[in-house]
Design a protein around this motif. Structure first.
Motif, PDB file in Angstrom:
ATOM      1  N   THR A 161       0.856  -1.180   0.000  1.00  0.00           N
ATOM      2  CA  THR A 161       0.000   0.000   0.000  1.00  0.00           C
ATOM      3  C   THR A 161       0.898   1.237   0.000  1.00  0.00           C
ATOM      4  N   PRO A 162       0.716   2.160  -0.938  1.00  0.00           N
ATOM      5  CA  PRO A 162       1.558   3.353  -0.983  1.00  0.00           C
ATOM      6  C   PRO A 162       1.484   4.144   0.329  1.00  0.00           C
ATOM      7  N   LEU A 163       2.633   4.720   0.702  1.00  0.00           N
ATOM      8  CA  LEU A 163       2.741   5.486   1.948  1.00  0.00           C
ATOM      9  C   LEU A 163       3.113   6.921   1.652  1.00  0.00           C
ATOM     10  N   SER A 164       2.657   7.824   2.501  1.00  0.00           N
ATOM     11  CA  SER A 164       3.048   9.227   2.385  1.00  0.00           C
ATOM     12  C   SER A 164       4.158   9.497   3.396  1.00  0.00           C
ATOM     13  N   VAL A 165       5.122  10.310   2.997  1.00  0.00           N
ATOM     14  CA  VAL A 165       6.208  10.700   3.890  1.00  0.00           C
ATOM     15  C   VAL A 165       5.871  12.079   4.429  1.00  0.00           C
ATOM     16  N   LEU A 166       5.801  12.175   5.762  1.00  0.00           N
ATOM     17  CA  LEU A 166       5.408  13.417   6.411  1.00  0.00           C
ATOM     18  C   LEU A 166       6.600  14.031   7.144  1.00  0.00           C
ATOM     19  N   SER A 167       6.547  15.344   7.319  1.00  0.00           N
ATOM     20  CA  SER A 167       7.559  16.026   8.129  1.00  0.00           C
ATOM     21  C   SER A 167       6.849  17.039   9.006  1.00  0.00           C
ATOM     22  N   GLU A 168       7.513  17.330  10.140  1.00  0.00           N
ATOM     23  CA  GLU A 168       6.917  18.277  11.076  1.00  0.00           C
ATOM     24  C   GLU A 168       7.897  19.410  11.313  1.00  0.00           C
ATOM     25  N   SER A 169       7.408  20.625  11.249  1.00  0.00           N
ATOM     26  CA  SER A 169       8.232  21.795  11.529  1.00  0.00           C
ATOM     27  C   SER A 169       8.368  21.909  13.038  1.00  0.00           C
ATOM     28  N   SER A 170       9.610  21.948  13.536  1.00  0.00           N
ATOM     29  CA  SER A 170       9.820  21.951  14.986  1.00  0.00           C
ATOM     30  C   SER A 170       9.411  23.275  15.626  1.00  0.00           C
ATOM     31  N   SER A 171       9.509  24.364  14.903  1.00  0.00           N
ATOM     32  CA  SER A 171       9.195  25.665  15.510  1.00  0.00           C
ATOM     33  C   SER A 171       7.683  25.920  15.589  1.00  0.00           C
ATOM     34  N   GLN A 172       6.934  25.494  14.550  1.00  0.00           N
ATOM     35  CA  GLN A 172       5.505  25.813  14.515  1.00  0.00           C
ATOM     36  C   GLN A 172       4.611  24.599  14.746  1.00  0.00           C
ATOM     37  N   GLY A 173       5.157  23.394  14.619  1.00  0.00           N
ATOM     38  CA  GLY A 173       4.359  22.193  14.830  1.00  0.00           C
ATOM     39  C   GLY A 173       3.477  21.835  13.659  1.00  0.00           C
ATOM     40  N   ASN A 174       3.716  22.408  12.463  1.00  0.00           N
ATOM     41  CA  ASN A 174       2.917  22.104  11.274  1.00  0.00           C
ATOM     42  C   ASN A 174       3.411  20.813  10.636  1.00  0.00           C
ATOM     43  N   ILE A 175       2.492  20.037  10.102  1.00  0.00           N
ATOM     44  CA  ILE A 175       2.828  18.792   9.408  1.00  0.00           C
ATOM     45  C   ILE A 175       2.649  19.022   7.917  1.00  0.00           C
ATOM     46  N   ALA A 176       3.646  18.533   7.143  1.00  0.00           N
ATOM     47  CA  ALA A 176       3.586  18.697   5.689  1.00  0.00           C
ATOM     48  C   ALA A 176       3.899  17.366   5.028  1.00  0.00           C
ATOM     49  N   VAL A 177       3.303  17.108   3.845  1.00  0.00           N
ATOM     50  CA  VAL A 177       3.577  15.903   3.065  1.00  0.00           C
ATOM     51  C   VAL A 177       4.798  16.182   2.215  1.00  0.00           C
ATOM     52  N   GLU A 178       5.845  15.356   2.423  1.00  0.00           N
ATOM     53  CA  GLU A 178       7.099  15.541   1.689  1.00  0.00           C
ATOM     54  C   GLU A 178       7.138  14.710   0.409  1.00  0.00           C
TER      55      GLU A 178
END
Length: 122
Positions: free
Chosen positions: A8-25
């Motif tokens: 099953t395909p997976l998404s790679v996520l990252s989190e900004s340490s200063s603001q706590g926002n999650i983004a799809v990389e």
């Protein structure tokens, strides 16, 4: 290499340490499995044995070098110990001789003192 079909395909996520926002990389779409072919199993076994032998030989060599160095240090220590024992023996002899001289000089001083004292009373 084989591509797995039941993945099953997976998404790679990252989190900004200063603001706590999650983004799809990015996204992982395929999974690859690496398996040896049957004909390369023998080659892999020989290669593995060769690598282990090289590693053991290198470790054995470094152990032998360390052992030889320790042996050299021990031999030099033993030689120094012999020299010191010889030196101590000689110093003890000198000490005995000096003690004898000291006793003789003390006796001589006492005899001279007695002579001087006896001359004073005459």
């Amino acid at each position: 290499m084989e591509v797995s079909q039941d993945f099953t395909p997976l998404s790679v996520l990252s989190e900004s340490s200063s603001q706590g926002n999650i983004a799809v990389e990015g996204k992982i779409n395929n999974k690859f499995d690496m398996r040896l072919h049957q004909d390369s199993m023998e080659k892999n076994g020989k290669l593995s044995i060769e690598r282990k032998t090289r590693f053991k030989t290198r470790n054995c060599k470094s152990f032998q070098d360390a052992f030889l160095e320790a042996n050299e240090v021990f031999v030099s220590f033993k030689q120094e110990n012999k020299k010191m024992a010889k030196s101590i023996k000689e110093l003890k002899k000198q000490n005995v001789l000096l003690k004898r001289k000291c006793v003789k000089s003390d006796i001589t001083v006492m005899e001279l003192d007695e002579e001087v004292c006896s001359l004073e009373f005459l």
